[in-house]
Design an enzyme around this catalytic site. Structure first.
Site, PDB file in Angstrom:
ATOM      1  N   SER A  53     -34.268   7.651  10.065  1.00 27.14           N
ATOM      2  CA  SER A  53     -34.006   7.061  11.452  1.00 27.14           C
ATOM      3  C   SER A  53     -34.874   8.182  12.382  1.00 27.14           C
ATOM      4  CB  SER A  53     -32.483   7.392  11.632  1.00 27.14           C
ATOM      5  OG  SER A  53     -32.057   7.523  12.803  1.00 27.14           O
TER       6      SER A  53
ATOM      7  N   LYS B 125     -29.802  12.346   7.277  1.00 28.63           N
ATOM      8  CA  LYS B 125     -31.136  11.964   7.274  1.00 28.63           C
ATOM      9  C   LYS B 125     -32.376  13.004   7.185  1.00 28.63           C
ATOM     10  CE  LYS B 125     -29.824   7.513   7.298  1.00 28.63           C
ATOM     11  NZ  LYS B 125     -30.013   6.984   5.934  1.00 28.63           N
TER      12      LYS B 125
ATOM     13  N   THR C 167     -33.093   9.202  14.756  1.00 23.29           N
ATOM     14  CA  THR C 167     -32.412  10.323  14.987  1.00 23.29           C
ATOM     15  C   THR C 167     -32.904  11.778  14.719  1.00 23.29           C
ATOM     16  OG1 THR C 167     -30.204  10.858  14.820  1.00 23.29           O
ATOM     17  CG2 THR C 167     -31.035  10.200  12.946  1.00 23.29           C
TER      18      THR C 167
ATOM     19  N   TYR D 277     -24.188  12.790  10.665  1.00 25.39           N
ATOM     20  CA  TYR D 277     -25.190  11.424  10.082  1.00 25.39           C
ATOM     21  C   TYR D 277     -26.445  11.910  10.235  1.00 25.39           C
ATOM     22  CZ  TYR D 277     -27.781   7.318  10.364  1.00 25.39           C
ATOM     23  OH  TYR D 277     -28.579   6.171  10.332  1.00 25.39           O
TER      24      TYR D 277
HETATM   25  P1  NAD Z   1     -25.060  -1.440   6.646  1.00 30.98           P
HETATM   26  O1  NAD Z   1     -23.863  -0.578   6.434  1.00 30.98           O
HETATM   27  O2  NAD Z   1     -24.952  -2.635   7.242  1.00 30.98           O
HETATM   28  O3  NAD Z   1     -25.529  -1.353   5.147  1.00 30.98           O
HETATM   29  C1  NAD Z   1     -25.370  -0.234   4.164  1.00 30.98           C
HETATM   30  C2  NAD Z   1     -24.972  -0.776   2.981  1.00 30.98           C
HETATM   31  O4  NAD Z   1     -24.811   0.271   2.015  1.00 30.98           O
HETATM   32  C3  NAD Z   1     -23.501  -1.443   3.240  1.00 30.98           C
HETATM   33  O5  NAD Z   1     -23.707  -2.854   2.762  1.00 30.98           O
HETATM   34  C4  NAD Z   1     -22.717  -0.502   2.346  1.00 30.98           C
HETATM   35  O6  NAD Z   1     -21.699  -1.388   1.652  1.00 30.98           O
HETATM   36  C5  NAD Z   1     -23.595   0.020   1.349  1.00 30.98           C
HETATM   37  N1  NAD Z   1     -23.147   1.449   0.566  1.00 30.98           N
HETATM   38  C6  NAD Z   1     -22.648   2.358   1.456  1.00 30.98           C
HETATM   39  N2  NAD Z   1     -22.489   3.374   0.577  1.00 30.98           N
HETATM   40  C7  NAD Z   1     -22.630   3.019  -0.736  1.00 30.98           C
HETATM   41  C8  NAD Z   1     -22.394   3.665  -1.896  1.00 30.98           C
HETATM   42  N3  NAD Z   1     -21.977   4.667  -2.096  1.00 30.98           N
HETATM   43  N4  NAD Z   1     -22.700   2.781  -3.035  1.00 30.98           N
HETATM   44  C9  NAD Z   1     -23.137   1.519  -2.633  1.00 30.98           C
HETATM   45  N5  NAD Z   1     -23.536   0.924  -1.881  1.00 30.98           N
HETATM   46  C10 NAD Z   1     -22.943   1.724  -0.482  1.00 30.98           C
HETATM   47  O7  NAD Z   1     -26.217  -0.402   7.432  1.00 30.98           O
HETATM   48  P2  NAD Z   1     -27.774  -0.649   7.970  1.00 30.98           P
HETATM   49  O8  NAD Z   1     -27.671  -0.936   9.261  1.00 30.98           O
HETATM   50  O9  NAD Z   1     -28.122  -1.924   7.098  1.00 30.98           O
HETATM   51  O10 NAD Z   1     -28.326   0.428   7.505  1.00 30.98           O
HETATM   52  C11 NAD Z   1     -29.193   0.667   6.377  1.00 30.98           C
HETATM   53  C12 NAD Z   1     -29.881   1.977   6.158  1.00 30.98           C
HETATM   54  O11 NAD Z   1     -30.556   2.177   7.279  1.00 30.98           O
HETATM   55  C13 NAD Z   1     -28.858   3.188   6.348  1.00 30.98           C
HETATM   56  O12 NAD Z   1     -29.156   4.040   5.453  1.00 30.98           O
HETATM   57  C14 NAD Z   1     -28.722   3.649   7.722  1.00 30.98           C
HETATM   58  O13 NAD Z   1     -28.396   4.799   7.897  1.00 30.98           O
HETATM   59  C15 NAD Z   1     -30.322   3.493   8.058  1.00 30.98           C
HETATM   60  N6  NAD Z   1     -30.403   3.174   9.524  1.00 30.98           N
HETATM   61  C16 NAD Z   1     -30.041   2.133  10.237  1.00 30.98           C
HETATM   62  C17 NAD Z   1     -29.968   2.040  11.567  1.00 30.98           C
HETATM   63  C18 NAD Z   1     -29.009   0.799  12.254  1.00 30.98           C
HETATM   64  O14 NAD Z   1     -29.223   1.178  13.504  1.00 30.98           O
HETATM   65  N7  NAD Z   1     -28.813  -0.066  11.639  1.00 30.98           N
HETATM   66  C19 NAD Z   1     -30.865   2.958  12.395  1.00 30.98           C
HETATM   67  C20 NAD Z   1     -31.609   3.858  11.290  1.00 30.98           C
HETATM   68  C21 NAD Z   1     -31.224   4.088  10.158  1.00 30.98           C
HETATM   69  C1  UD1 Z   2     -27.454   5.933  16.944  1.00 27.66           C
HETATM   70  C2  UD1 Z   2     -28.169   6.831  16.208  1.00 27.66           C
HETATM   71  C3  UD1 Z   2     -29.277   6.220  15.321  1.00 27.66           C
HETATM   72  C4  UD1 Z   2     -28.401   5.528  14.053  1.00 27.66           C
HETATM   73  C5  UD1 Z   2     -27.759   4.508  14.777  1.00 27.66           C
HETATM   74  C6  UD1 Z   2     -26.743   3.763  13.899  1.00 27.66           C
HETATM   75  C7  UD1 Z   2     -28.850   8.876  17.522  1.00 27.66           C
HETATM   76  C8  UD1 Z   2     -29.441   9.445  18.593  1.00 27.66           C
HETATM   77  N1  UD1 Z   2     -28.934   7.391  17.127  1.00 27.66           N
HETATM   78  O1  UD1 Z   2     -28.238   5.086  17.625  1.00 27.66           O
HETATM   79  O2  UD1 Z   2     -29.813   7.216  14.320  1.00 27.66           O
HETATM   80  O3  UD1 Z   2     -29.312   5.030  12.999  1.00 27.66           O
HETATM   81  O4  UD1 Z   2     -26.755   4.838  15.849  1.00 27.66           O
HETATM   82  O5  UD1 Z   2     -25.648   3.430  14.340  1.00 27.66           O
HETATM   83  O6  UD1 Z   2     -27.807   9.323  17.148  1.00 27.66           O
HETATM   84  N2  UD1 Z   2     -24.137   1.837  24.272  1.00 27.66           N
HETATM   85  C9  UD1 Z   2     -23.125   1.425  25.323  1.00 27.66           C
HETATM   86  N3  UD1 Z   2     -22.235   0.957  25.221  1.00 27.66           N
HETATM   87  C10 UD1 Z   2     -21.730   0.776  23.811  1.00 27.66           C
HETATM   88  C11 UD1 Z   2     -22.521   1.019  22.796  1.00 27.66           C
HETATM   89  C12 UD1 Z   2     -23.860   1.780  23.156  1.00 27.66           C
HETATM   90  O7  UD1 Z   2     -23.590   1.952  26.387  1.00 27.66           O
HETATM   91  O8  UD1 Z   2     -20.590   0.081  23.573  1.00 27.66           O
HETATM   92  C13 UD1 Z   2     -25.487   2.676  24.592  1.00 27.66           C
HETATM   93  C14 UD1 Z   2     -25.574   3.857  24.060  1.00 27.66           C
HETATM   94  O9  UD1 Z   2     -24.978   5.031  25.168  1.00 27.66           O
HETATM   95  C15 UD1 Z   2     -26.976   4.299  23.751  1.00 27.66           C
HETATM   96  C16 UD1 Z   2     -27.496   2.789  23.626  1.00 27.66           C
HETATM   97  O10 UD1 Z   2     -26.420   1.927  24.164  1.00 27.66           O
HETATM   98  O11 UD1 Z   2     -27.531   4.594  25.107  1.00 27.66           O
HETATM   99  C17 UD1 Z   2     -27.825   2.521  22.055  1.00 27.66           C
HETATM  100  O12 UD1 Z   2     -26.490   2.735  21.247  1.00 27.66           O
HETATM  101  P1  UD1 Z   2     -26.401   2.320  19.774  1.00 27.66           P
HETATM  102  O13 UD1 Z   2     -26.555   0.818  19.583  1.00 27.66           O
HETATM  103  O14 UD1 Z   2     -25.043   3.025  19.369  1.00 27.66           O
HETATM  104  O15 UD1 Z   2     -27.256   3.375  19.061  1.00 27.66           O
HETATM  105  P2  UD1 Z   2     -27.807   4.994  19.187  1.00 27.66           P
HETATM  106  O16 UD1 Z   2     -26.777   5.661  19.528  1.00 27.66           O
HETATM  107  O17 UD1 Z   2     -29.193   4.848  20.087  1.00 27.66           O
END
Ligand code: NAD
Ligand code: UD1
Length: 341
Positions: free
Chosen positions: A126, A155, A128, A151
């Site tokens: 991420s 990562k 992050t 979290y």
């Molecule tokens: P998501 O929650 O939709 O998908 C994650 C999946 O992993 C879920 O289906 C959950 O049931 C499964 N899971 C969690 N723990 C488990 C375990 N112990 N055993 C088996 N399955 C398990 O999340 P996503 O948005 O698809 O994210 C996927 C990956 O990308 C994650 O590693 C997340 O940290 C990373 N990531 C997501 C974002 C985002 O904003 N969505 C941003 C950066 C990184």
């Molecule tokens: C965060 C994490 C990212 C993580 C992701 C997944 C950080 C810096 N980033 O992203 O690593 O993978 O979550 O969950 O920790 N916002 C509003 N109102 C809302 C929700 C969000 O204004 O109800 C704003 C937030 O303040 C932010 C932007 O929208 O400025 C995006 O927020 P969000 O979608 O939660 O993602 P991040 O916080 O950027």
């Protein structure tokens, strides 16, 4: 036919990646414990691709369950490891749950990779890891800042674990993709982001507010040093993001990687403020969103967007879809899921 294991494959990004892999003629095997996703996603993937992926309900935190799975299933050409918990706020309240799930699951997978000599690993990292970068856009060589949340720390630690593991196992290879803010849904609207309970992320909160499930969107922070005072992120369409995984897998399988642990930013290279995103949503859907401007959310950074030139140079990947396209696809998915005409 190359065989790919997707952990967390019924989740948001995993399901979109499964669709892209199947479309590209890979054989997909999903493991997930369904803690944040639903089994129906498998049929939804089939609706799009005509094929239902193999599936095992496995808790990767459970070493015995994981080892038993690999005893029978170990002929994978690559593993894409999505499974993790991802809610930043929850990780502050329940740090041990996050460290345990995100790190032990990773180690249970890596030990089986080593045992069965599965060479190729793609990891969901991420942006992050950069915290609030000193320079924008942020490149892969920017310093890793102290994590703002447990979290984020999982990562950072995960990337270090992978590096140390690969130092000791030079025959194995990994690509960590540092995602910026994934949004949107597949154009078929059969799959999308379906957070269980109250959404933490901006776009699902917007679509649920538009659908009438949430009363009002709160925009967190109007006093940031940005053009309209709201925070800036790099919002990447989930299908573009999914396609980056295909290119990463292909690079590893073809041994095109430059070293055995690589990192790439996966974003659009463009930052958008929260208000820009809300305005674009209103424009493309023709809806009026009920929102208020409120104070900053603790732990949020001011602005971040990606330098994606390395991903373009090495993976030949770049984002193709627009913000408007992503927001419309998210709304189309919400409408179908909620039965809204
Ligand atoms: P998501 O929650 O939709 O998908 C994650 C999946 O992993 C879920 O289906 C959950 O049931 C499964 N899971 C969690 N723990 C488990 C375990 N112990 N055993 C088996 N399955 C398990 O999340 P996503 O948005 O698809 O994210 C996927 C990956 O990308 C994650 O590693 C997340 O940290 C990373 N990531 C997501 C974002 C985002 O904003 N969505 C941003 C950066 C990184
Ligand atoms: C965060 C994490 C990212 C993580 C992701 C997944 C950080 C810096 N980033 O992203 O690593 O993978 O979550 O969950 O920790 N916002 C509003 N109102 C809302 C929700 C969000 O204004 O109800 C704003 C937030 O303040 C932010 C932007 O929208 O400025 C995006 O927020 P969000 O979608 O939660 O993602 P991040 O916080 O950027």
């Amino acid at each position: 036919m190359k065989k790919i294991l997707i952990t967390g494959g019924t989740g948001y990004i995993g399901s979109h990646t499964a669709v892209e892999l199947i479309t590209e003629n890979y054989k997909v095997h999903i493991v997930d414990n369904l803690s944040n996703s639903k089994i129906e996603v498998l049929s939804d993937i089939q609706k799009i691709t005509g094929k239902k992926p193999c599936f095992d309900k496995i808790d990767l935190l459970n070493k015995k369950e994981t080892d038993d799975f690999f005893k029978i299933n170990n002929d994978f050409d690559a593993i894409i490891h999505f499974a993790a918990y991802k809610a930043v706020g929850e990780s502050v309240a329940k740090p041990l749950m996050y460290y345990r799930n995100n790190l032990n699951s990773l180690m249970n997978i890596l030990s089986n990779m080593q045992k069965y000599n599965i060479s190729n690993f793609v990891f969901s990292s991420s942006c992050t890891v950069y915290g609030q970068p000193d320079m924008l856009p942020v490149t892969e060589s920017s310093p890793i800042k102290k994590a703002d949340s447990p979290y984020g720390n999982t990562k950072q630690i995960a990337e270090e674990i992978i590096n140390d593991f690969l130092n000791a196992n030079k025959q194995l290879k990994s690509i960590s993709l540092r995602y910026f803010n994934p949004i949107g849904a597949h154009e078929s609207a059969h799959i999308g982001e379906l957070p269980i309970g109250m959404p933490n992320n901006l776009v699902p909160f917007i679509t649920q507010t538009a659908a009438g499930i949430r009363k009002q969107l709160k925009i967190f922070g109007t006093d940031y040093n940005t053009s309209d005072g709201t925070a800036i992120r790099d919002y990447i369409h989930v299908v573009d993001l999914a396609q980056a995984h295909i290119l990463a897998v292909r690079r590893l399988i073809k041994n095109e990687n430059k070293n055995n642990s690589e990192f790439f930013n996966i974003g659009t290279g463009k930052g958008n403020s929260v208000l820009e995103l809300v305005n674009t949503f209103e424009k493309v859907t023709g809806l009026k969103l009920n929102y208020i401007l409120t104070k900053r959310r603790p732990g949020d950074i001011e602005k971040v967007w990606a330098d994606t030139s390395l991903a373009y140079k090495e993976l030949k990947w770049k984002a193709k879809r627009t913000l408007a396209n992503a927001l419309l696809s998210a709304w189309n998915r919400e409408k179908i899921y909620r039965g809204i005409k």
